[in-house]
Design an enzyme around this catalytic site. Structure first.
Site, PDB file in Angstrom:
ATOM      1  N   SER A  92      -5.150  14.629   9.292  1.00 39.77           N
ATOM      2  CA  SER A  92      -4.562  13.358   8.894  1.00 39.77           C
ATOM      3  C   SER A  92      -4.130  12.524  10.095  1.00 39.77           C
ATOM      4  O   SER A  92      -4.947  12.121  10.914  1.00 39.77           O
ATOM      5  CB  SER A  92      -3.396  13.619   7.930  1.00 39.77           C
ATOM      6  N   ASP A 128      -4.735   5.586   8.514  1.00 39.20           N
ATOM      7  CA  ASP A 128      -4.562   6.743   9.397  1.00 39.20           C
ATOM      8  C   ASP A 128      -5.898   7.461   9.564  1.00 39.20           C
ATOM      9  O   ASP A 128      -6.934   7.009   9.072  1.00 39.20           O
ATOM     10  CB  ASP A 128      -3.456   7.675   8.894  1.00 39.20           C
ATOM     11  N   ASP A 177      -7.440  10.026   8.410  1.00 39.67           N
ATOM     12  CA  ASP A 177      -8.306  10.456   7.303  1.00 39.67           C
ATOM     13  C   ASP A 177      -8.328   9.463   6.153  1.00 39.67           C
ATOM     14  O   ASP A 177      -8.932   9.732   5.116  1.00 39.67           O
ATOM     15  CB  ASP A 177      -7.910  11.848   6.803  1.00 39.67           C
ATOM     16  N   ASP A 189      -6.036   8.254   4.034  1.00 39.38           N
ATOM     17  CA  ASP A 189      -5.239   8.346   2.801  1.00 39.38           C
ATOM     18  C   ASP A 189      -3.904   7.627   2.924  1.00 39.38           C
ATOM     19  O   ASP A 189      -3.095   7.665   2.002  1.00 39.38           O
ATOM     20  CB  ASP A 189      -5.040   9.805   2.372  1.00 39.38           C
TER      21      ASP A 189
END
Length: 445
Positions: free
Chosen positions: A102, A241, A243, A245
């Site tokens: 992440s 960010d 990833d 999400d």
């Protein structure tokens, strides 16, 4: 429920090459997950990853483990976490796997699973996988080994899905948007989505090299996008960010619009259209200003523990649709099963178009109260929060703040820290209150 040894609140995560995040564990994890997932009768799993250089290594290891357990594997390459959740559903796969840490630096990585409906994997299934991890790896017979293929059109499928969340009779023509992809998984997705909807897009953080993900860019490092919005004279900025999400936004004045303000915009828009079901779920860290602003509109507000997993749990318990965190994890269950930064941005832009309003105008009714967070390190087994001195300091501050303030003390889940958070009307007063409680925590440590 038994204690989990490997899985945390968001899968398995750590520094690459040490602790849990090794190719050996990834191989065994793929096999163990394959053993559990194959019991349902479906033998197809999707794997996606972000842009970390270690993703290649973990992808190969997971692929080998799943194949050894007899599952067919479909590779997506670098794709956002919510894209994996979406395509897991549309391909009728038994599970989706994301290789990502992440918003963490490139030298960390992680592995998390989605169930066949695109939601986070059930706790009980994670426990079953952990039980299989303790067993010796046994390959299925050769004719039962899983095959590996690549989803060549994953990018196009997800772009069309994202665009489908914007009103068909509207466009973004005339809007100038800065999009920060954090050198992460959205680098080849987000700019295309907003361009195809009609916006003029200035992309930053869109040149991943394997080691620059989240490096001074993205939703956790907002300085660059704020500066770019101002220098380019853009209408707004969207920061994602690593990833994809999580989302933060920037208005035309270069001011950050956080997850709490985004939740306010989405709740107001849903209520105006008569589609708001119930209220809004935030977390213990959500700004009191969000609570007060929603109260003024007679929109119920509830707080969960920190973490999008807990936001989702409370949404399901209350049968509400909209929730999230001030850090930018936004859930709208009418538009997906997990946090999706691109879709959340599209929903905000749709609200702007419907109301013919700017970001500044949409957030103006919500007053963000000053919030101070102080981290206090402690050692030993003693719990400082049980100290009478700390309790007295907290009671004193809460009494002085009244209804226009809030105190939250909690232990960090990953470090020996007590987090002291205080909100109120005046920053200097809030800072003094936070330091008063922090001093009490230090003396009790």
């Amino acid at each position: 429920m038994s204690e989990r040894k490997f899985f945390g609140t968001d899968g398995i995560r750590g520094k690459v090459g040490s602790g849990q995040m090794t190719p050996e564990l990834a191989l065994k994890l793929g096999w163990a997950a394959g053993r559990v997932l194959s019991r349902s009768g479906t033998n197809k799993v999707i794997i996606g990853k972000d842009t970390r250089i270690s993703g290649y290594m973990f992808e190969s290891a997971l692929e080998a483990g799943l194949s050894a357990a007899g599952l067919n594997v479909m590779l997506m390459g670098p794709m956002p976490t919510p894209a994996v959740a979406y395509l897991t559903r549309t391909f009728r796969a038994e599970a989706g796997v994301v290789i990502s840490a992440s918003h963490n630096p490139y030298y960390d990585n992680g592995i998390k699973f989605f169930s066949n409906d695109g939601s986070k994997l059930d706790d009980n299934l994670e426990l079953e996988i952990e039980a299989e991890l303790e067993k010796p790896l046994e390959c299925v017979e050769s004719h039962l080994l899983g095959k590996v293929s690549r989803i060549e059109d994953a990018r196009g499928r997800y772009i069309e899905y994202c665009k489908g969340n914007f009103p068909a009779d509207q466009t973004l023509t005339g809007l100038k948007i800065v999009v920060d992809c954090a050198h992460g998984a959205t680098y080849h997705i987000a700019p295309a989505v907003f361009r195809e909807l009609g916006a003029e897009v200035i992309a930053i953080g869109d040149k991943p090299n394997g080691v620059n993900i989240n490096d001074k860019v993205g939703a956790t490092s907002m300085a660059k996008i704020c500066e770019t919005v101002l220098t380019e004279g853009a209408d707004l900025g969207i920061a994602l960010d690593g990833d994809g999400d999580r989302i933060m936004m920037v208005n035309s004045r270069g001011e950050v619009i956080d997850g709490d303000q985004i939740l306010y915009i989405l709740a107001c828009d849903a209520k105006a259209r008569g589609v708001l079901r119930g209220g809004v779920v935030g977390t213990l860290m959500s700004n009191l200003g969000l609570d007060l602003a929603l109260q003024a509109l007679d929109i119920p507000f509830a707080r969960s523990k920190v973490g999008d997993r807990y936001v989702m749990e409370l949404l399901k318990e209350l049968d509400w649709r909209i929730g999230g965190e001030n850090s930018g994890h936004i859930l709208n269950l009418d538009h997906g099963t997990t946090g999706d930064g691109i879709v959340a941005g599209i929903l905000v832009l749709a609200a702007m178009r419907r109301q013919n309003a700017t970001l500044e105008q949409l957030t103006a009714p919500m007053e963000m109260l000053p919030q101070v967070l102080v981290n206090v390190r402690f050692e030993g087994e003693h719990d400082p929060l049980s100290s009478d001195k700390v309790k007295a300091a907290q009671a004193q501050v809460e009494s002085q703040l009244g209804a226009r303030g809030r105190v939250l003390l909690r232990k960090s889940g990953t470090e020996p820290l007590i987090r002291v958070m205080v909100e109120g009307d005046d920053h200097n007063t809030v800072l003094a209150h936070a330091n008063l409680i922090a001093d009490a925590v230090k003396s009790a440590s």
